[in-house]
Write a protein that holds these residues in place. Structure first.
Motif, PDB file in Angstrom:
ATOM      1  N   SER A 139      71.229  84.261  84.469  1.00 22.97           N
ATOM      2  CA  SER A 139      72.196  85.017  85.256  1.00 22.97           C
ATOM      3  C   SER A 139      73.548  84.950  84.548  1.00 22.97           C
ATOM      4  O   SER A 139      73.657  84.420  83.441  1.00 22.97           O
ATOM      5  N   SER A 140      74.567  85.467  85.200  1.00 19.85           N
ATOM      6  CA  SER A 140      75.911  85.475  84.611  1.00 19.85           C
ATOM      7  C   SER A 140      76.557  84.100  84.716  1.00 19.85           C
ATOM      8  O   SER A 140      76.720  83.563  85.815  1.00 19.85           O
ATOM      9  N   ILE A 141      76.943  83.541  83.584  1.00 20.82           N
ATOM     10  CA  ILE A 141      77.615  82.238  83.602  1.00 20.82           C
ATOM     11  C   ILE A 141      79.050  82.366  84.101  1.00 20.82           C
ATOM     12  O   ILE A 141      79.589  81.452  84.729  1.00 20.82           O
ATOM     13  N   LEU A 142      79.685  83.525  83.862  1.00 24.82           N
ATOM     14  CA  LEU A 142      81.074  83.700  84.272  1.00 24.82           C
ATOM     15  C   LEU A 142      81.197  83.877  85.782  1.00 24.82           C
ATOM     16  O   LEU A 142      82.260  83.622  86.356  1.00 24.82           O
ATOM     17  N   ASN A 143      80.125  84.303  86.430  1.00 26.59           N
ATOM     18  CA  ASN A 143      80.146  84.481  87.880  1.00 26.59           C
ATOM     19  C   ASN A 143      79.471  83.340  88.634  1.00 26.59           C
ATOM     20  O   ASN A 143      79.371  83.377  89.858  1.00 26.59           O
ATOM     21  N   GLN A 144      79.010  82.343  87.886  1.00 28.52           N
ATOM     22  CA  GLN A 144      78.352  81.197  88.523  1.00 28.52           C
ATOM     23  C   GLN A 144      79.396  80.259  89.123  1.00 28.52           C
ATOM     24  O   GLN A 144      80.472  80.056  88.549  1.00 28.52           O
ATOM     25  N   GLU A 145      79.102  79.695  90.290  1.00 28.63           N
ATOM     26  CA  GLU A 145      80.010  78.713  90.879  1.00 28.63           C
ATOM     27  C   GLU A 145      80.185  77.539  89.931  1.00 28.63           C
ATOM     28  O   GLU A 145      79.235  77.086  89.293  1.00 28.63           O
ATOM     29  N   GLN A 146      81.411  77.031  89.860  1.00 27.70           N
ATOM     30  CA  GLN A 146      81.763  75.993  88.886  1.00 27.70           C
ATOM     31  C   GLN A 146      80.850  74.788  88.976  1.00 27.70           C
ATOM     32  O   GLN A 146      80.471  74.202  87.946  1.00 27.70           O
ATOM     33  N   HIS A 147      80.468  74.379  90.158  1.00 29.66           N
ATOM     34  CA  HIS A 147      79.655  73.177  90.328  1.00 29.66           C
ATOM     35  C   HIS A 147      78.158  73.463  90.237  1.00 29.66           C
ATOM     36  O   HIS A 147      77.340  72.565  90.468  1.00 29.66           O
ATOM     37  N   LYS A 148      77.816  74.690  89.873  1.00 27.81           N
ATOM     38  CA  LYS A 148      76.397  75.042  89.734  1.00 27.81           C
ATOM     39  C   LYS A 148      76.050  75.505  88.316  1.00 27.81           C
ATOM     40  O   LYS A 148      74.963  76.029  88.086  1.00 27.81           O
TER      41      LYS A 148
END
Length: 549
Positions: free
Chosen positions: A507-516
């Protein structure tokens, strides 16, 4: 010119000078043909072009792990793993060791790796007597996760010719009970010397290298800086080159001239032989001359300027005097090698910087890119010297995740300058991230997660002032790694003309929640324009198929 592969409709993190996020990439042969929008890449499509619809997922440069141990990681896969979930106690470990003993010819070594006493119910090391209870016909060695300490049975001590009268080696400790008898625990150079006797055959080493390469590729790692293994280093490098030539090892290798045992002898041998840093090709190159200066951050045995927080009278182990360090590495510098050394504590880092200053004063060289492996406790005064000297550092952010609770106990407020990625960036010091696997976790996405969040596994904050951003962490695992090996012009970013070493995430790393961030997975790895990992085999056979990763 038409593309062999087109990656379309994605989040393409290029890691170019502007940190451009593009949409599509065209690949021809083993090179990146073009980067841009999906519409722009359409002109490179041909009948045979394999088109991969990323559907918004991240495409990024292949990970460059700037400090990892290929041979040790691979040969560990042949032994007993202490990190398996079912091993919760010493007895659980003993059960697996007994199974291995039953499968192993008498007199042959039984080896276990990844041991960490704090993870077990008993919170202690096994004793020599407990291991003797498993077998006295087989030498047994259990290697701590840091690779700086082991525990052995009586048979192993017999083979290594170690008894109660054996003195501690320089830079090492043969642990003893209060009555002078041996506990079986070997620390630092004592451990290194024992493992010379527990080494693997060349066939086992080559098999392990292949297994390790496959695991690295699954993790999105396309290039490694190999930090050496046990035993005679030149033999390991020879086997490594053979495995690369036979395409058994497919990750690109920048091989440090160093070993965990008697590294100074290997450095001397290679300096006298004639090859220098950079010899090789895009798949295998000779890297820097490397020594060990101090010990393990979780031993703890690193060399610090002040005593440990939990044990103020202890400030670690130093392997070489300043004079010896200057002489060994100074000669390598004079002959043209890039230099590096394992240096974790601030006292060890200071000595290494002294060494570099002396070498450069005697034989000035531009763009030397001398390195510091780990650069654990990097105080501000040491950072200033690193910047002035043009030193490259290879910190290990995943250590914060794996060991942060122990760092707080051992080093107190010094965690604020442990693997200080934020300070390195702000001072313009190039920091190339490495995992140090198998010392700790291989997964580079976990390393990125740790650099962004600076929290231990049990959620303790460990030097939050050193948190960095997602793009900064990705650069440290890609372009910075290429820079550390003088290869930034051919890899480390997604730009036309560079090697087609690429990774796709789920998935998108830039849209991933910081703690996930650590929950992201690699779904495709490409090296040299070839898809080497794609578990669902999306791009096979049907050349016209428009696929989704």
């Amino acid at each position: 010119m038409k593309a062999d592969y087109l990656f379309m409709n994605g989040e393409v993190i290029t890691v170019d000078e502007q940190n451009t996020v593009a949409e599509a990439v065209a690949v021809k042969g083993n090179r990146i043909l073009a980067v841009g929008t999906s519409d722009e890449m359409g002109k490179y499509t041909a009948e045979a072009t394999k088109i991969i619809d990323l559907n918004g997922k991240t495409l990024m440069p292949g990970i460059i792990d700037a400090h990892i141990h290929l041979t040790i990681y691979g040969t560990n896969l042949l032994g007993v793993s202490c990190i398996e979930h079912h091993i919760q106690s010493l007895e659980d470990l003993f059960v697996d060791l007994r199974k291995k003993v039953n499968e192993t010819q008498k007199g042959q070594w039984v080896r276990a790796w990844g041991f960490k006493e704090s993870n077990l119910k008993e919170k202690r090391y096994p004793t020599k007597e407990e291991l003797d209870g498993i077998s006295t016909d087989h030498p047994i060695v259990i290697i701590r996760t840091c690779n700086h300490t082991c525990v052995v049975n009586s048979k192993a001590l017999e083979i290594a010719k170690i008894d109660e009268n054996t003195p501690d080696p320089e830079g090492g400790i043969i642990e003893r009970n209060t009555d002078g008898t041996l506990t079986g625990r070997m620390i630092e150079n004592a451990h290194m010397q024992v493992f010379q006797h527990a080494s693997y055959t060349n066939e086992e080493i080559r098999k392990g290298m292949k297994l390790a390469s496959e695991e690295f590729i699954k993790a999105g790692i396309t290039s490694i800086h190999d930090a050496g293994g046990y035993g005679e280093g030149s033999e390991t490098i020879r086997i490594m080159q053979q495995a690369v030539k036979a395409q058994e090892v497919k990750v690109r290798i920048y091989a440090m001239v160093g070993s965990l045992t008697n590294s100074h002898e290997f450095v001397k041998k290679m300096v006298d032989a004639g090859p220098i840093t950079g010899l090789g090709d895009d798949h295998f190159k000779i890297g820097p001359a490397k020594l060990f200066t101090d010990g393990s951050s979780v031993g703890p045995t690193i060399a610090t300027r002040e005593g440990y927080t939990h044990s103020p009278d202890d400030n670690g182990i130093i392997y070489y005097s300043q004079e010896e360090l200057n002489r060994i590495l100074g000669e390598a510098h004079e002959k043209g090698f890039q230099l590096t050394a394992h240096a974790q504590g601030d006292r060890a880092i200071e000595m290494l910087l002294n060494c570099y200053e002396a070498a450069l004063d005697s034989h000035p060289r531009q763009d030397h890119r001398h390195r510091i492996e780990h650069a654990g406790i990097s105080s501000p005064d040491l950072q200033d010297r690193m910047k002035k000297l043009g030193v490259v550092v290879t910190p290990n952010p995943v250590f914060i995740y794996a060991n942060g609770d122990k760092y707080l106990e051992y080093y107190g407020e010094r965690v604020e300058v442990m693997y200080p990625a934020r300070d390195f960036i702000e001072k313009g010091i190039v920091a190339a991230f490495g995992s140090d696997a198998p010392v700790t976790y291989l997964d580079p996405l976990l390393g990125i997660h740790a650099a962004i969040n600076r929290e231990s596994m049990d959620k303790q904050a460990v030097g939050k002032n050193q948190c960095i951003g997602i793009m900064e962490a990705i650069r440290a695992y890609t372009w910075n790694g290429a820079y550390a090996s003088f290869e930034e012009k051919i890899k480390g970013s997604i730009e036309a003309g560079k090697l087609a070493d690429l990774v796709v995430l789920d998935s998108s790393i830039l849209n991933q929640e910081q703690h996930k961030i650590k929950e992201l997975k690699v779904v495709l790895t490409m090296i040299d324009g070839k898809v080497l990992y794609n578990p669902e085999n999306h791009t096979s056979n049907d050349l016209k198929m428009k696929v989704k990763v």
